[in-house]
Motif scaffolding. Structure first.
Motif, PDB file in Angstrom:
ATOM      1  N   LEU A 147     -19.896  12.022 -77.990  1.00 37.21           N
ATOM      2  CA  LEU A 147     -20.177  11.727 -76.582  1.00 37.21           C
ATOM      3  C   LEU A 147     -19.367  10.541 -76.095  1.00 37.21           C
ATOM      4  CD1 LEU A 147     -24.007  12.355 -76.587  1.00 37.21           C
ATOM      5  CD2 LEU A 147     -22.371  13.524 -75.105  1.00 37.21           C
ATOM      6  N   ALA A 148     -19.218   9.515 -76.933  1.00 39.90           N
ATOM      7  CA  ALA A 148     -18.420   8.348 -76.542  1.00 39.90           C
ATOM      8  C   ALA A 148     -16.963   8.747 -76.323  1.00 39.90           C
ATOM      9  CB  ALA A 148     -18.524   7.255 -77.605  1.00 39.90           C
ATOM     10  N   VAL A 149     -16.450   9.621 -77.177  1.00 37.57           N
ATOM     11  CA  VAL A 149     -15.069  10.093 -77.040  1.00 37.57           C
ATOM     12  C   VAL A 149     -14.890  10.858 -75.730  1.00 37.57           C
ATOM     13  CG1 VAL A 149     -13.405  11.746 -77.983  1.00 37.57           C
ATOM     14  CG2 VAL A 149     -14.575  10.140 -79.511  1.00 37.57           C
ATOM     15  N   ILE A 150     -15.810  11.766 -75.438  1.00 44.04           N
ATOM     16  CA  ILE A 150     -15.691  12.556 -74.202  1.00 44.04           C
ATOM     17  C   ILE A 150     -15.769  11.640 -72.982  1.00 44.04           C
ATOM     18  CG2 ILE A 150     -16.712  14.401 -72.828  1.00 44.04           C
ATOM     19  CD1 ILE A 150     -17.843  15.488 -75.551  1.00 44.04           C
ATOM     20  N   ALA A 151     -16.686  10.665 -73.015  1.00 44.65           N
ATOM     21  CA  ALA A 151     -16.814   9.737 -71.888  1.00 44.65           C
ATOM     22  C   ALA A 151     -15.530   8.950 -71.681  1.00 44.65           C
ATOM     23  CB  ALA A 151     -17.988   8.789 -72.127  1.00 44.65           C
ATOM     24  N   ALA A 152     -14.904   8.510 -72.779  1.00 40.44           N
ATOM     25  CA  ALA A 152     -13.656   7.758 -72.665  1.00 40.44           C
ATOM     26  C   ALA A 152     -12.534   8.617 -72.102  1.00 40.44           C
ATOM     27  CB  ALA A 152     -13.256   7.196 -74.036  1.00 40.44           C
ATOM     28  N   ARG A 153     -12.466   9.893 -72.535  1.00 40.69           N
ATOM     29  CA  ARG A 153     -11.400  10.760 -72.029  1.00 40.69           C
ATOM     30  C   ARG A 153     -11.625  11.084 -70.555  1.00 40.69           C
ATOM     31  NH1 ARG A 153      -7.554   9.788 -72.448  1.00 40.69           N
ATOM     32  NH2 ARG A 153      -5.851  11.023 -71.680  1.00 40.69           N
ATOM     33  N   LEU A 154     -12.868  11.356 -70.199  1.00 45.06           N
ATOM     34  CA  LEU A 154     -13.191  11.658 -68.805  1.00 45.06           C
ATOM     35  C   LEU A 154     -12.826  10.486 -67.904  1.00 45.06           C
ATOM     36  CD1 LEU A 154     -14.527  13.222 -66.490  1.00 45.06           C
ATOM     37  CD2 LEU A 154     -16.747  12.426 -67.337  1.00 45.06           C
ATOM     38  N   ASN A 155     -13.176   9.284 -68.323  1.00 46.68           N
ATOM     39  CA  ASN A 155     -12.909   8.125 -67.467  1.00 46.68           C
ATOM     40  C   ASN A 155     -11.422   7.882 -67.301  1.00 46.68           C
ATOM     41  OD1 ASN A 155     -14.281   5.932 -65.959  1.00 46.68           O
ATOM     42  ND2 ASN A 155     -13.057   4.633 -67.323  1.00 46.68           N
ATOM     43  N   SER A 156     -10.649   8.100 -68.358  1.00 49.78           N
ATOM     44  CA  SER A 156      -9.205   7.914 -68.256  1.00 49.78           C
ATOM     45  C   SER A 156      -8.581   8.922 -67.292  1.00 49.78           C
ATOM     46  CB  SER A 156      -8.547   8.037 -69.627  1.00 49.78           C
ATOM     47  OG  SER A 156      -7.143   7.917 -69.529  1.00 49.78           O
ATOM     48  N   ALA A 214     -22.127  11.393 -63.540  1.00 51.01           N
ATOM     49  CA  ALA A 214     -21.896  12.077 -62.265  1.00 51.01           C
ATOM     50  C   ALA A 214     -20.530  11.663 -61.752  1.00 51.01           C
ATOM     51  CB  ALA A 214     -22.981  11.707 -61.246  1.00 51.01           C
ATOM     52  N   LEU A 215     -19.740  12.627 -61.346  1.00 49.69           N
ATOM     53  CA  LEU A 215     -18.456  12.303 -60.736  1.00 49.69           C
ATOM     54  C   LEU A 215     -18.689  11.664 -59.381  1.00 49.69           C
ATOM     55  CD1 LEU A 215     -16.312  15.456 -61.591  1.00 49.69           C
ATOM     56  CD2 LEU A 215     -16.542  13.317 -62.862  1.00 49.69           C
ATOM     57  N   SER A 216     -17.882  10.688 -59.063  1.00 51.51           N
ATOM     58  CA  SER A 216     -18.016   9.984 -57.791  1.00 51.51           C
ATOM     59  C   SER A 216     -17.934  10.963 -56.618  1.00 51.51           C
ATOM     60  CB  SER A 216     -16.908   8.939 -57.659  1.00 51.51           C
ATOM     61  OG  SER A 216     -16.917   8.361 -56.376  1.00 51.51           O
ATOM     62  N   ASP A 217     -18.745  10.681 -55.581  1.00 49.76           N
ATOM     63  CA  ASP A 217     -18.659  11.502 -54.364  1.00 49.76           C
ATOM     64  C   ASP A 217     -17.799  10.843 -53.290  1.00 49.76           C
ATOM     65  OD1 ASP A 217     -20.282   9.440 -53.591  1.00 49.76           O
ATOM     66  OD2 ASP A 217     -22.060  10.679 -53.231  1.00 49.76           O
ATOM     67  N   ASP A 218     -17.060   9.798 -53.700  1.00 55.68           N
ATOM     68  CA  ASP A 218     -16.174   9.115 -52.761  1.00 55.68           C
ATOM     69  C   ASP A 218     -15.036  10.051 -52.351  1.00 55.68           C
ATOM     70  OD1 ASP A 218     -15.138   6.542 -51.485  1.00 55.68           O
ATOM     71  OD2 ASP A 218     -13.437   7.151 -52.741  1.00 55.68           O
ATOM     72  N   ALA A 219     -14.903  10.302 -51.077  1.00 58.40           N
ATOM     73  CA  ALA A 219     -13.920  11.268 -50.585  1.00 58.40           C
ATOM     74  C   ALA A 219     -12.496  10.848 -50.905  1.00 58.40           C
ATOM     75  CB  ALA A 219     -14.093  11.467 -49.076  1.00 58.40           C
ATOM     76  N   ALA A 220     -12.202   9.565 -50.808  1.00 55.43           N
ATOM     77  CA  ALA A 220     -10.842   9.092 -51.076  1.00 55.43           C
ATOM     78  C   ALA A 220     -10.468   9.314 -52.532  1.00 55.43           C
ATOM     79  CB  ALA A 220     -10.725   7.617 -50.702  1.00 55.43           C
ATOM     80  N   VAL A 249     -21.736   6.738 -62.831  1.00 51.15           N
ATOM     81  CA  VAL A 249     -20.699   7.288 -61.960  1.00 51.15           C
ATOM     82  C   VAL A 249     -19.329   7.141 -62.611  1.00 51.15           C
ATOM     83  CG1 VAL A 249     -19.533   7.063 -59.735  1.00 51.15           C
ATOM     84  CG2 VAL A 249     -22.028   6.858 -59.874  1.00 51.15           C
ATOM     85  N   ILE A 250     -18.606   8.235 -62.647  1.00 49.96           N
ATOM     86  CA  ILE A 250     -17.238   8.266 -63.159  1.00 49.96           C
ATOM     87  C   ILE A 250     -16.293   8.497 -61.988  1.00 49.96           C
ATOM     88  CG2 ILE A 250     -15.612   9.409 -64.697  1.00 49.96           C
ATOM     89  CD1 ILE A 250     -17.851   8.048 -66.217  1.00 49.96           C
ATOM     90  N   GLY A 251     -15.279   7.634 -61.862  1.00 48.53           N
ATOM     91  CA  GLY A 251     -14.276   7.795 -60.817  1.00 48.53           C
ATOM     92  C   GLY A 251     -14.323   6.676 -59.803  1.00 48.53           C
ATOM     93  N   GLY A 252     -13.179   6.002 -59.635  1.00 49.03           N
ATOM     94  CA  GLY A 252     -13.069   4.972 -58.608  1.00 49.03           C
ATOM     95  C   GLY A 252     -13.735   3.661 -58.941  1.00 49.03           C
ATOM     96  N   ARG A 253     -14.104   3.442 -60.202  1.00 48.76           N
ATOM     97  CA  ARG A 253     -14.745   2.196 -60.604  1.00 48.76           C
ATOM     98  C   ARG A 253     -14.509   1.988 -62.095  1.00 48.76           C
ATOM     99  NH1 ARG A 253     -19.337   3.330 -63.495  1.00 48.76           N
ATOM    100  NH2 ARG A 253     -19.967   1.144 -63.336  1.00 48.76           N
ATOM    101  N   ARG A 254     -14.705   0.737 -62.531  1.00 47.20           N
ATOM    102  CA  ARG A 254     -14.545   0.424 -63.952  1.00 47.20           C
ATOM    103  C   ARG A 254     -15.805   0.791 -64.721  1.00 47.20           C
ATOM    104  NH1 ARG A 254     -10.478  -2.773 -65.961  1.00 47.20           N
ATOM    105  NH2 ARG A 254     -11.837  -3.713 -67.550  1.00 47.20           N
TER     106      ARG A 254
END
Length: 550
Positions: free
Chosen positions: A129-138, A56-62, A34-39
């Motif tokens: 893939l590691a680069v894309i994951a790091a950019r997405l998370n940021s 997967a992008l987080s489904d957290d509404a906030a 899960v990406i978004g709202g967590r470390r």
């Protein structure tokens, strides 16, 4: 939840479909990260890079609402006539140049295009893939003012394995990894080449095949994609995992060398390391002690083994302790908003700063490559003892396994030791710190830069060379123990070491007659680099890997 626990959802909750094929089947049985709202953790980035998990992008509404608010505030701010760097101004030193309203929409694409000047080798699949994951998370941190669709497209790159061809050279590490990250941005807009399904393809054609329209970049989105530390950070995550594995392998090889040299287990007594309380040193000694459990020192042998054996925990321990703060700094960078300007969606502010500066990654990689090169030097010294009849306590010259009648023409591991020395020397040469070589660039706007990506690339090169040394040492030490057992079949070889010997011997049989070992060395080096040589032990990274494959 513990700091490094893995928050996951099933792959069926992921937004994007997976590719077909065996690799896709493996990932389809994995959990999505899960990406978004967590470390995000280093281990999760490695899992993504090694194709063991989708995202997967987080489904957290906030969280989703926060991303929307950032993009909405930026649009309203611009509509109110505000000036925002890189959105309606030129870039870098050209920040004093205003961009007419009718050209604002074209500006992000221009940025991606003029930075298309990278050189050198291309990042491999895992690195991309590691680069894309790091950019997405940021960007998912929520301070970059990008739209959710941008995050979705980055997730698509990972989940469909649409991999930008990213040249390794061209970043000074501030203003972030601009040039290499331009290749990620270009892939999203359907420009330049990507690797897809094992072939080099035009990005636009791949998106058409997937039934997805290339992304039209919104205000600031070109800058948000490129102005950050994702290349150095993604590479640092991979470097951490490989260094972690190497430290554990080096302790295993030290234990094996102790058996092969008929050395003393007492050098690793717990009390020695309780009275000099460096945690990593004690940890390394405990691993060696565990591997040697049940081995008693025989009176009459040399009272003290040479430093490369006796002081091995002290060398390995430096790397183990370094990894603790390297993890801290890499994961802080991984879980940061590191572009410029930042968009604060809660207080509706635009913050112009320098979070793109990769100083922490640069220093961490400079330090880690020194610690890893010291492992190469340690293993090379141990190997030199094993092949030398003056120091190996009765083993055959150069660890030759030849029958007496053919001993004169067999040279065993002589050339392997020479090559190991060459690889070690090259690893040591690469330990010059990159971070001190800051250059003033871009009309003295970027007048102090981090060199973080060069440091990370250097670290990966040192790891590659050290893994070659480890492969050589592994084959030689397994040969040496088998030769020791020929001399004295009663030599105690604890069970963990037997398991390791069996694992290595399955792909590299005993060397009785000289043969070319290149193929076996390459195969073993690849396994070590993939953290896939265990022999009964598990590193921190291995525990996470085991969890992902469960």
């Amino acid at each position: 939840m513990a700091e490094h626990d893995l928050s996951t959802r099933t792959v069926f909750e992921a937004r994007a479909d997976m590719n077909t094929g065996a690799d896709a089947d493996t990932r389809a049985n994995a959990a999505a990260i899960v990406i978004g709202g967590r470390r995000l953790t280093i281990e999760e980035v490695v899992a993504i890079a090694q194709h063991r998990a989708p995202v997967a992008l987080s489904d957290d509404a906030a969280w989703r609402a926060r991303i929307e608010r950032g993009a909405d505030f930026l649009r309203r701010h611009l509509a109110a006539g505000a000036t925002v760097y890189g959105v309606n101004t030129g870039y870098g030193d050209a920040c004093v140049v205003g961009v007419p309203a009718e050209l604002v929409e074209a500006l992000p694409l221009q940025l991606t295009r003029y930075h298309g000047c990278g050189m050198g080798a291309y990042l491999d699949d895992a690195q991309a893939l590691a680069v894309i994951a790091a950019r997405l998370n940021s960007l998912a941190y929520g301070f970059s003012g990008v739209r959710p669709v941008l995050l979705e497209r980055l997730a698509d790159l990972i989940n469909h394995r649409v991999l930008p061809r990213i040249p390794a050279e061209g970043s000074v590490g501030a203003s972030g990894d601009l040039t290499p990250l331009s290749y990620v941005a270009a892939a999203l807009v359907g420009e330049r080449n990507v690797m897809f399904d094992g072939a080099l393809r035009d990005a636009r054609d791949v998106w058409a095949e997937l039934g997805v329209a290339p992304l039209a970049l919104g205000p600031k989105e070109g800058l948000a994609l490129m102005n950050g530390t994702a290349v150095m950070t993604g590479l640092a995550c991979l470097a951490f995992a490989r260094a972690d594995h190497l430290t554990r392998l080096t302790t295993r090889l030290t234990a094996l060398s102790t058996v092969a040299l008929d050395g003393r287990a007492a050098h690793f007594d717990a009390t020695l390391f309780e009275v000099k309380p460096h945690a990593g040193q004690a940890e390394a000694a405990a691993w060696i002690r565990s591997d040697l459990a049940g081995r008693d020192d025989t009176p009459g042998h040399r009272l003290q083994d040479r430093y490369s054996i006796r002081c091995a925990p002290h060398v390995i321990g430096v790397a183990r302790d370094a990894l603790t703060w390297v993890r801290r700094d890499v994961e802080n960078e991984l879980n940061s908003a590191n572009d410029n300007p930042l968009i604060d969606p809660d207080n509706e502010r635009v913050l112009h700063g320098g979070n793109f500066y990769g100083g922490h990654i640069a220093f961490a990689m400079d330090a880690l490559k020194v610690a890893v090169a010291n492992l190469a030097d340690l293993m090379d010294r141990q190997l030199a003892l094993l092949v030398d009849v003056n120091f190996n306590n009765g083993l055959p010259r150069n660890l030759s396994g030849a029958a007496p009648a053919r001993a004169a023409i067999n040279h065993g591991f002589k050339a392997v030791q020479i090559s190991s020395s060459a690889w070690t020397a090259e690893a040591l040469k690469h330990t010059m710190p990159a971070s001190v070589f800051s250059r003033s660039t871009e009309a003295h706007n970027q007048d102090k830069v981090s060199m973080g990506t060069i440091a990370a690339r250097d670290c990966l090169r040192v790891l590659e060379l050290t893994e070659q040394v480890a492969a050589a040492h592994t084959l030689a030490t397994v040969q040496a123990v088998r030769l020791r057992l020929r001399i004295d079949a009663a030599t105690p070889v604890p069970a963990p070491l037997h398991a390791f010997i069996d694992e290595v011997s399955a792909s590299s049989p005993f060397v009785d007659e000289d043969r070319a070992l290149e193929g076996e060395l390459r195969a073993l080096t690849a396994r070590i680099g993939a953290c896939d040589l265990h022999g009964g032990y598990r590193t921190t990274s291995d525990q996470y890997r085991k969890g992902w494959n469960a």
